[in-house]
Scaffold this motif. Structure first.
Motif, PDB file in Angstrom:
ATOM      1  N   VAL A   1      -6.221  -3.310  12.953  1.00 48.40           N
ATOM      2  CA  VAL A   1      -6.368  -3.286  11.491  1.00 48.40           C
ATOM      3  C   VAL A   1      -5.108  -2.710  10.851  1.00 48.40           C
ATOM      4  O   VAL A   1      -4.575  -3.257   9.875  1.00 48.40           O
ATOM      5  N   ARG A   2      -4.620  -1.610  11.383  1.00 48.02           N
ATOM      6  CA  ARG A   2      -3.409  -0.998  10.830  1.00 48.02           C
ATOM      7  C   ARG A   2      -2.203  -1.918  10.976  1.00 48.02           C
ATOM      8  O   ARG A   2      -1.377  -2.043  10.061  1.00 48.02           O
ATOM      9  N   GLN A   3      -2.079  -2.554  12.134  1.00 49.48           N
ATOM     10  CA  GLN A   3      -0.936  -3.435  12.374  1.00 49.48           C
ATOM     11  C   GLN A   3      -0.943  -4.628  11.433  1.00 49.48           C
ATOM     12  O   GLN A   3       0.087  -4.985  10.846  1.00 49.48           O
ATOM     13  N   VAL A   4      -2.105  -5.265  11.310  1.00 48.68           N
ATOM     14  CA  VAL A   4      -2.198  -6.441  10.451  1.00 48.68           C
ATOM     15  C   VAL A   4      -1.940  -6.065   8.996  1.00 48.68           C
ATOM     16  O   VAL A   4      -1.276  -6.798   8.259  1.00 48.68           O
ATOM     17  N   ALA A   5      -2.447  -4.919   8.575  1.00 45.28           N
ATOM     18  CA  ALA A   5      -2.192  -4.458   7.205  1.00 45.28           C
ATOM     19  C   ALA A   5      -0.706  -4.225   6.958  1.00 45.28           C
ATOM     20  O   ALA A   5      -0.213  -4.380   5.836  1.00 45.28           O
ATOM     21  N   ALA A   6       0.018  -3.895   8.021  1.00 43.19           N
ATOM     22  CA  ALA A   6       1.458  -3.668   7.925  1.00 43.19           C
ATOM     23  C   ALA A   6       2.266  -4.952   8.092  1.00 43.19           C
ATOM     24  O   ALA A   6       3.496  -4.922   8.120  1.00 43.19           O
ATOM     25  N   GLY A   7       1.565  -6.083   8.216  1.00 39.52           N
ATOM     26  CA  GLY A   7       2.259  -7.361   8.317  1.00 39.52           C
ATOM     27  C   GLY A   7       2.593  -7.804   9.719  1.00 39.52           C
ATOM     28  O   GLY A   7       3.433  -8.679   9.914  1.00 39.52           O
TER      29      GLY A   7
ATOM     30  N   ARG B   1      -3.564 -13.661  -4.103  1.00 41.92           N
ATOM     31  CA  ARG B   1      -3.140 -12.467  -3.356  1.00 41.92           C
ATOM     32  C   ARG B   1      -4.180 -12.195  -2.277  1.00 41.92           C
ATOM     33  O   ARG B   1      -5.023 -11.316  -2.410  1.00 41.92           O
ATOM     34  N   PRO B   2      -4.117 -12.955  -1.193  1.00 38.62           N
ATOM     35  CA  PRO B   2      -5.174 -12.878  -0.185  1.00 38.62           C
ATOM     36  C   PRO B   2      -5.064 -11.647   0.709  1.00 38.62           C
ATOM     37  O   PRO B   2      -3.960 -11.168   0.994  1.00 38.62           O
ATOM     38  N   PRO B   3      -6.202 -11.143   1.156  1.00 41.48           N
ATOM     39  CA  PRO B   3      -6.165 -10.097   2.180  1.00 41.48           C
ATOM     40  C   PRO B   3      -5.812 -10.714   3.529  1.00 41.48           C
ATOM     41  O   PRO B   3      -5.902 -11.931   3.703  1.00 41.48           O
ATOM     42  N   GLU B   4      -5.399  -9.883   4.466  1.00 38.04           N
ATOM     43  CA  GLU B   4      -5.205 -10.345   5.832  1.00 38.04           C
ATOM     44  C   GLU B   4      -6.574 -10.503   6.490  1.00 38.04           C
ATOM     45  O   GLU B   4      -7.543  -9.840   6.095  1.00 38.04           O
ATOM     46  N   VAL B   5      -6.658 -11.379   7.483  1.00 40.23           N
ATOM     47  CA  VAL B   5      -7.931 -11.625   8.163  1.00 40.23           C
ATOM     48  C   VAL B   5      -7.760 -11.452   9.666  1.00 40.23           C
ATOM     49  O   VAL B   5      -6.825 -11.998  10.258  1.00 40.23           O
ATOM     50  N   ILE B   6      -8.652 -10.677  10.254  1.00 37.57           N
ATOM     51  CA  ILE B   6      -8.752 -10.584  11.711  1.00 37.57           C
ATOM     52  C   ILE B   6     -10.089 -11.197  12.113  1.00 37.57           C
ATOM     53  O   ILE B   6     -11.147 -10.736  11.671  1.00 37.57           O
TER      54      ILE B   6
ATOM     55  N   PRO C   1     -10.208  -5.772  -0.568  1.00 37.79           N
ATOM     56  CA  PRO C   1      -9.810  -5.284   0.764  1.00 37.79           C
ATOM     57  C   PRO C   1      -8.378  -5.671   1.103  1.00 37.79           C
ATOM     58  O   PRO C   1      -7.854  -6.672   0.600  1.00 37.79           O
ATOM     59  N   ASP C   2      -7.768  -4.879   1.961  1.00 31.84           N
ATOM     60  CA  ASP C   2      -6.465  -5.238   2.523  1.00 31.84           C
ATOM     61  C   ASP C   2      -6.636  -6.114   3.756  1.00 31.84           C
ATOM     62  O   ASP C   2      -5.820  -6.985   4.032  1.00 31.84           O
ATOM     63  N   VAL C   3      -7.720  -5.854   4.504  1.00 34.83           N
ATOM     64  CA  VAL C   3      -7.997  -6.571   5.741  1.00 34.83           C
ATOM     65  C   VAL C   3      -9.481  -6.931   5.776  1.00 34.83           C
ATOM     66  O   VAL C   3     -10.335  -6.107   5.421  1.00 34.83           O
ATOM     67  N   VAL C   4      -9.771  -8.158   6.215  1.00 36.89           N
ATOM     68  CA  VAL C   4     -11.148  -8.593   6.412  1.00 36.89           C
ATOM     69  C   VAL C   4     -11.372  -8.807   7.905  1.00 36.89           C
ATOM     70  O   VAL C   4     -10.627  -9.552   8.546  1.00 36.89           O
ATOM     71  N   LEU C   5     -12.393  -8.144   8.457  1.00 38.19           N
ATOM     72  CA  LEU C   5     -12.823  -8.410   9.829  1.00 38.19           C
ATOM     73  C   LEU C   5     -13.876  -9.510   9.753  1.00 38.19           C
ATOM     74  O   LEU C   5     -14.952  -9.307   9.188  1.00 38.19           O
ATOM     75  N   MET C   6     -13.572 -10.673  10.309  1.00 42.03           N
ATOM     76  CA  MET C   6     -14.370 -11.878  10.081  1.00 42.03           C
ATOM     77  C   MET C   6     -15.027 -12.386  11.359  1.00 42.03           C
ATOM     78  O   MET C   6     -14.349 -12.690  12.347  1.00 42.03           O
ATOM     79  N   ASP C   7     -16.360 -12.488  11.314  1.00 44.80           N
ATOM     80  CA  ASP C   7     -17.083 -13.141  12.406  1.00 44.80           C
ATOM     81  C   ASP C   7     -16.849 -14.649  12.315  1.00 44.80           C
ATOM     82  O   ASP C   7     -16.516 -15.174  11.252  1.00 44.80           O
ATOM     83  N   LEU C   8     -17.030 -15.365  13.429  1.00 46.11           N
ATOM     84  CA  LEU C   8     -16.835 -16.815  13.413  1.00 46.11           C
ATOM     85  C   LEU C   8     -18.099 -17.579  13.069  1.00 46.11           C
ATOM     86  O   LEU C   8     -18.100 -18.413  12.167  1.00 46.11           O
TER      87      LEU C   8
ATOM     88  N   MET D   1       0.836  -1.193   0.000  1.00 44.89           N
ATOM     89  CA  MET D   1       0.000   0.000   0.000  1.00 44.89           C
ATOM     90  C   MET D   1       0.873   1.246   0.000  1.00 44.89           C
ATOM     91  O   MET D   1       1.927   1.274   0.606  1.00 44.89           O
ATOM     92  N   GLY D   2       0.385   2.274  -0.684  1.00 40.96           N
ATOM     93  CA  GLY D   2       1.089   3.530  -0.655  1.00 40.96           C
ATOM     94  C   GLY D   2       0.952   4.177   0.706  1.00 40.96           C
ATOM     95  O   GLY D   2       0.046   3.876   1.473  1.00 40.96           O
ATOM     96  N   VAL D   3       1.837   5.140   0.970  1.00 41.98           N
ATOM     97  CA  VAL D   3       1.852   5.775   2.283  1.00 41.98           C
ATOM     98  C   VAL D   3       0.527   6.472   2.569  1.00 41.98           C
ATOM     99  O   VAL D   3       0.018   6.470   3.678  1.00 41.98           O
ATOM    100  N   ASP D   4      -0.062   7.098   1.524  1.00 39.25           N
ATOM    101  CA  ASP D   4      -1.260   7.904   1.726  1.00 39.25           C
ATOM    102  C   ASP D   4      -2.554   7.131   1.521  1.00 39.25           C
ATOM    103  O   ASP D   4      -3.637   7.675   1.732  1.00 39.25           O
ATOM    104  N   ARG D   5      -2.482   5.889   1.085  1.00 41.51           N
ATOM    105  CA  ARG D   5      -3.706   5.138   0.818  1.00 41.51           C
ATOM    106  C   ARG D   5      -4.232   4.523   2.099  1.00 41.51           C
ATOM    107  O   ARG D   5      -3.481   3.882   2.836  1.00 41.51           O
ATOM    108  N   PRO D   6      -5.512   4.697   2.394  1.00 40.70           N
ATOM    109  CA  PRO D   6      -6.056   4.092   3.611  1.00 40.70           C
ATOM    110  C   PRO D   6      -6.129   2.584   3.509  1.00 40.70           C
ATOM    111  O   PRO D   6      -6.169   2.007   2.408  1.00 40.70           O
ATOM    112  N   VAL D   7      -6.148   1.921   4.645  1.00 39.22           N
ATOM    113  CA  VAL D   7      -6.330   0.469   4.691  1.00 39.22           C
ATOM    114  C   VAL D   7      -7.777   0.162   4.329  1.00 39.22           C
ATOM    115  O   VAL D   7      -8.712   0.673   4.945  1.00 39.22           O
ATOM    116  N   ARG D   8      -7.949  -0.684   3.328  1.00 35.48           N
ATOM    117  CA  ARG D   8      -9.284  -1.040   2.847  1.00 35.48           C
ATOM    118  C   ARG D   8      -9.799  -2.240   3.654  1.00 35.48           C
ATOM    119  O   ARG D   8      -9.141  -3.280   3.705  1.00 35.48           O
ATOM    120  N   VAL D   9     -10.968  -2.090   4.254  1.00 34.69           N
ATOM    121  CA  VAL D   9     -11.492  -3.109   5.165  1.00 34.69           C
ATOM    122  C   VAL D   9     -12.836  -3.639   4.670  1.00 34.69           C
ATOM    123  O   VAL D   9     -13.712  -2.859   4.264  1.00 34.69           O
TER     124      VAL D   9
END
Length: 219
Positions: free
Chosen positions: A120-126, A79-84, A53-60, A1-9
């Motif tokens: 969300v920010r942390q997971v998007a950053a790896g 190219r999977p998104p990260e999942v929380i 999305p960059d990150v998916v917030l996932m219910d169980l 992701m670029g520095v100025d692009r928001p994390v897509r959720v």
């Protein structure tokens, strides 16, 4: 992701109120944009294709496809998104299944909003993230497993090499006849070994013996 692009959720939850609350909270957080919602795990692949999305917030727990299955399918993509995983259910099995499915984070729904946004920010950053309560539970589970392993190894250490071979075979589910064939013994000798081993280890039956072998990591 670029520095100025928001994390897509992408927010995935079968409760409309929860989805609305998460969307409102995250859209108001710096550097985050909620780009889509889904109310069941079976909608996740199409939603991921549509919104990237960059990150998916996932219910169980969802009615058609649960969050563990949806996470596994997402993480198998090229190219999977990260999942929380964000849930009210913090059982050991749920935690471990989610992490094994490829989730990068596991948070409880009572986590403070600011902490969810930061996750969300942390997971998007790896950087994987677990709530402190979850981390403690995993540490306790590892400690218990390590203790069971040590005790089982110590118990089996009193056996002779031949008895050890028989014990491992029992733990692998072999019958007495199969053990006799595998270890080149008579059936009577195998039965005698098993009886003697149970007495030596102060166990009542083969099931307890098999569990001991499992705890020792030998089956």
């Amino acid at each position: 992701m670029g520095v100025d692009r928001p994390v897509r959720v992408l927010v995935v939850d079968d409760d409309a109120l929860v989805r609305a609350g998460l969307t409102m909270m995250l859209d108001g957080a710096a550097g985050i944009s909620v780009v889509g919602e889904a109310d069941d795990g079976d909608q996740v692949p199409a939603a991921a294709d549509a919104h990237a999305p960059d990150v998916v917030l996932m219910d169980l727990r969802m009615p058609r496809v649960d969050g563990i299955t949806a996470t596994r399918r997402l993480r198998a993509r090229q190219r999977p998104p990260e999942v929380i995983v964000l849930t009210t259910f913090d059982t050991d099995d749920n935690i471990l299944h989610a992490l094994r499915a490829g989730a990068s984070g596991f948070l409880l729904k009572d986590t403070p909003p600011a902490r969810i946004a930061e996750a969300v920010r942390q997971v998007a950053a790896g950087e994987p993230i677990l709530s402190p309560r979850i981390t403690r539970r995993l540490m306790d589970r590892v400690a218990v497993q390590a203790g069971a392993y040590t005790q089982a190894r110590r118990a089996l250490g009193v056996l002779s090499p031949r008895e050890h071979d028989v014990v491992v075979a029992v733990g692998q589910g072999f019958t007495n006849a199969e053990i006799a064939t595998e270890l080149d013994m008579t059936l009577a000798t195998v039965k005698s070994h098993v009886s003697h081993i149970l007495t030596k280890l102060d166990l009542d039956n083969r099931t307890q013996l098999a569990l001991l072998v499992h705890d020792a990591g030998l089956a």
